[in-house]
Enzyme design. Structure first.
Site, PDB file in Angstrom:
ATOM      1  N   TYR A  53       0.900  -1.294   0.031  1.00 27.35           N
ATOM      2  CA  TYR A  53       0.065   0.090  -0.116  1.00 27.35           C
ATOM      3  C   TYR A  53       1.028   1.248   0.080  1.00 27.35           C
ATOM      4  O   TYR A  53       1.918   1.390   0.772  1.00 27.35           O
ATOM      5  CB  TYR A  53      -0.837  -0.015   1.284  1.00 27.35           C
ATOM      6  CG  TYR A  53      -2.215  -0.107   0.766  1.00 27.35           C
ATOM      7  CD1 TYR A  53      -2.775   1.013   0.344  1.00 27.35           C
ATOM      8  CD2 TYR A  53      -3.067  -1.230   1.071  1.00 27.35           C
ATOM      9  CE1 TYR A  53      -4.357   0.965  -0.182  1.00 27.35           C
ATOM     10  CE2 TYR A  53      -4.398  -1.248   0.434  1.00 27.35           C
ATOM     11  CZ  TYR A  53      -5.002  -0.041  -0.307  1.00 27.35           C
ATOM     12  OH  TYR A  53      -6.255  -0.108  -0.547  1.00 27.35           O
ATOM     13  N   GLU A  55      -0.430   4.741  -0.481  1.00 29.02           N
ATOM     14  CA  GLU A  55      -1.281   6.172  -0.899  1.00 29.02           C
ATOM     15  C   GLU A  55      -0.489   7.266  -0.793  1.00 29.02           C
ATOM     16  O   GLU A  55       0.624   7.439   0.334  1.00 29.02           O
ATOM     17  CB  GLU A  55      -2.403   6.339   0.203  1.00 29.02           C
ATOM     18  CG  GLU A  55      -3.475   5.227  -0.108  1.00 29.02           C
ATOM     19  CD  GLU A  55      -4.630   5.217   0.865  1.00 29.02           C
ATOM     20  OE1 GLU A  55      -4.384   5.864   2.085  1.00 29.02           O
ATOM     21  OE2 GLU A  55      -5.774   5.009   0.442  1.00 29.02           O
ATOM     22  N   ASP A 207      -6.427  13.046 -25.445  1.00 27.46           N
ATOM     23  CA  ASP A 207      -6.667  11.750 -24.848  1.00 27.46           C
ATOM     24  C   ASP A 207      -5.996  10.758 -25.908  1.00 27.46           C
ATOM     25  O   ASP A 207      -6.712  10.439 -27.081  1.00 27.46           O
ATOM     26  CB  ASP A 207      -8.196  11.197 -24.677  1.00 27.46           C
ATOM     27  CG  ASP A 207      -8.471   9.730 -23.944  1.00 27.46           C
ATOM     28  OD1 ASP A 207      -7.252   9.099 -24.086  1.00 27.46           O
ATOM     29  OD2 ASP A 207      -9.580   9.556 -24.003  1.00 27.46           O
ATOM     30  N   THR A 233      -4.115   5.415 -21.792  1.00 30.39           N
ATOM     31  CA  THR A 233      -4.264   4.198 -21.193  1.00 30.39           C
ATOM     32  C   THR A 233      -2.710   3.920 -21.551  1.00 30.39           C
ATOM     33  O   THR A 233      -1.830   4.322 -22.280  1.00 30.39           O
ATOM     34  CB  THR A 233      -4.900   2.991 -21.995  1.00 30.39           C
ATOM     35  OG1 THR A 233      -4.772   2.989 -23.196  1.00 30.39           O
ATOM     36  CG2 THR A 233      -6.219   3.459 -21.905  1.00 30.39           C
ATOM     37  N   LYS A 236      -2.634  -0.188 -24.914  1.00 36.97           N
ATOM     38  CA  LYS A 236      -3.236  -0.359 -26.161  1.00 36.97           C
ATOM     39  C   LYS A 236      -1.814  -0.433 -27.337  1.00 36.97           C
ATOM     40  O   LYS A 236      -1.119  -1.198 -27.074  1.00 36.97           O
ATOM     41  CB  LYS A 236      -4.307   0.804 -26.542  1.00 36.97           C
ATOM     42  CG  LYS A 236      -5.563   0.807 -25.583  1.00 36.97           C
ATOM     43  CD  LYS A 236      -6.664   1.576 -26.095  1.00 36.97           C
ATOM     44  CE  LYS A 236      -7.716   1.409 -24.938  1.00 36.97           C
ATOM     45  NZ  LYS A 236      -8.666   2.413 -25.038  1.00 36.97           N
ATOM     46  N   ARG A 242      -2.337  -3.222 -18.346  1.00 42.40           N
ATOM     47  CA  ARG A 242      -3.372  -2.353 -18.214  1.00 42.40           C
ATOM     48  C   ARG A 242      -3.311  -1.224 -17.241  1.00 42.40           C
ATOM     49  O   ARG A 242      -2.908  -1.467 -15.785  1.00 42.40           O
ATOM     50  CB  ARG A 242      -4.795  -3.257 -17.588  1.00 42.40           C
ATOM     51  CG  ARG A 242      -5.183  -4.227 -18.569  1.00 42.40           C
ATOM     52  CD  ARG A 242      -6.501  -4.717 -18.594  1.00 42.40           C
ATOM     53  NE  ARG A 242      -7.451  -4.129 -19.180  1.00 42.40           N
ATOM     54  CZ  ARG A 242      -7.516  -4.224 -20.602  1.00 42.40           C
ATOM     55  NH1 ARG A 242      -6.957  -5.199 -20.949  1.00 42.40           N
ATOM     56  NH2 ARG A 242      -8.554  -3.408 -21.288  1.00 42.40           N
TER      57      ARG A 242
END
Ligand SMILES: *Cc1c(COP(=O)(O)O)cnc(C)c1O
Length: 424
Positions: A53, A55, A207, A233, A236, A242
């Site tokens: 973790y 954050e 984008d 992303t 692609k 991903r």
């Protein structure tokens, strides 16, 4: 006793992964948003970094134990900054990078949160013209929480109508203007979008989810340094895990970072961040430029071969990694064509064409992309073969003997072009 592996712990999931591995090997994958991530990218994705973790951002975390994670995130950021600076406008120092968005859609939501208030006017390319859901479509949160004014493509040539963009922008005064597409085969003129955004005082967001690999390789113009913020992303054409990433000018760095965390997300997916760093390293190699050029060349060759066989191709061709095939002249709709092609091992998606007279769930077109087949090393000869198979199957969509024969030929070709990352 060594720990059991997946096959021993869960034979069911192991078998499903094995079946997908086989499917990805045996088929011509033409879904324009898909690709093959390398073994190295998948190894990083499947690592112990998933356990941590973290954050916050490097050196500003809320939990201890970040010595390694901070270095992973800083490495991903510095590699992406250097890679995309090669083709960006302006100075590398002015490029801020956030690698924490969980995927492309959350990256876009962060842009809304950073720059807009609910109810603000936003503009993007309409879905039926090749835009993305997150650019203000009615079914998306972005169309529900913001006042969306979509622009379209010209009826004559199916290209984005910059005059219409300007006219609508002047009339509606958007807070945010999107330049980005998900089913559009032509180069975007980011400078023209910049000029319009400046005329109306809008934030310009580009984008590049589909074209990030082409932008990194210099095969499509870069909006970095032109737009205020650039989202993408990573899975692609960029061929990473991903995930999502955001580039922005330094002036917007804290607004974007705060929007991603704590605005929208909790802990970043550190295994994904590491895999993005690996993908950035891979994309900085000369071979990646060869790949990106071949993606575009293959799409061009495939479009020409299909036009020669009497298929409609919107805009008459392509500048990028995809083409939109209009099947109207072949007397078949997109869905039955896509389904017959899938049975033949040729996997594309049915898609609306601009001004489609048919319904969105039963449209006239097919979207066909070349990133995945190019990652296997396929070239012009294979694109010619592909056009021939598509033609045969689309002309005979219920001839199961013919479809089975084509599937066999597809598999034989795929055997000769092993894909990155798979286990065969
Ligand atoms: C794919 C895509 C997205 C969304 O990415 P996800 O990772 O599926 O959330 C956003 N914008 C564009 C233009 C895309 O093509």
């Amino acid at each position: 006793m060594p720990e059991k592996d997946l096959a021993q712990v869960d034979a069911e999931v192991f078998k499903l992964i094995d079946e997908e591995n086989r499917r990805e090997h045996e088929s011509m994958r033409l879904i324009a948003s898909e690709n093959y991530a390398s073994r190295a990218v998948m190894e990083a994705t499947g690592s112990c970094l998933t356990n941590k973790y973290s954050e916050g951002y490097a050196r500003k975390r809320y939990y201890e134990g970040q010595a390694v994670i901070d270095r992973v995130e800083e490495l991903a950021i510095s590699r992406l900054r250097a890679l995309f600076a090669r083709t960006a406008e302006g100075a590398e120092d002015d490029i801020h990078v956030n690698v924490q968005p969980y995927s492309g859609s959350p990256a876009n939501l962060a842009v809304y949160l950073a720059f807009c208030q609910p109810g603000d006017v936003v503009m993007g390319l309409g879905l039926p013209a090749g835009g993305h859901l997150t650019h203000g479509h009615t079914v998306s949160i972005t169309g529900k929480y913001f006042k969306s004014v979509p622009y379209g493509v010209r009826r004559e040539d199916h290209r984005i109508d910059m005059d219409e963009v300007r006219r609508l922008a002047k009339e509606h005064r958007p807070k945010l203007l999107w330049a980005g597409t998900t089913a559009y085969p032509r180069t975007l003129d980011f400078a023209a979008f910049r000029a319009i955004a400046d005329e109306v005082g809008a934030v310009l967001a580009a984008d590049i989810a589909h074209i990030a690999g082409l932008v990194a390789a210099g095969v499509h113009p870069s909006p970095i340094g032109v737009a205020d913020v650039v989202t993408s992303t990573t899975h692609k054409t960029f061929r990473g895990p991903r995930g999502g990433m955001i580039f922005c000018k330094k002036a917007h760095a804290s607004a974007i970072d705060r929007a991603v965390f704590p605005g929208l997300q909790g802990g970043p997916h550190n295994h994904t961040t590491a895999a993005i760093a690996v993908a950035a390293l891979e994309a900085s190699q000369p071979s990646f430029v060869d790949y990106a050029k071949a993606v575009v060349e293959n799409a061009r060759v495939l479009a020409e071969a299909l036009v020669e066989r009497g298929f409609g191709v919107t805009t008459g061709g392509t500048d990028n990694h995809l083409l939109l095939v209009d099947l109207t002249s072949k007397n078949i709709a997109g869905k039955p064509a896509a389904q017959a092609l899938d049975r033949a091992g040729i996997v594309a998606n049915y898609n609306a064409v601009p001004f489609d007279p048919r319904k969105p769930f039963d449209p006239s077109g097919l979207r066909v992309g070349t990133p995945a087949v190019t990652s296997r090393g396929m070239g012009k000869a294979e694109m010619a073969k592909l056009a021939e198979w598509i033609d045969r199957v689309v002309a005979n969509p219920t001839d199961e003997a013919l479809i089975a024969k084509v599937a066999g030929e597809v598999k034989a070709l795929c055997d000769a072009f092993p894909a990155p990352g798979l286990r065969i």
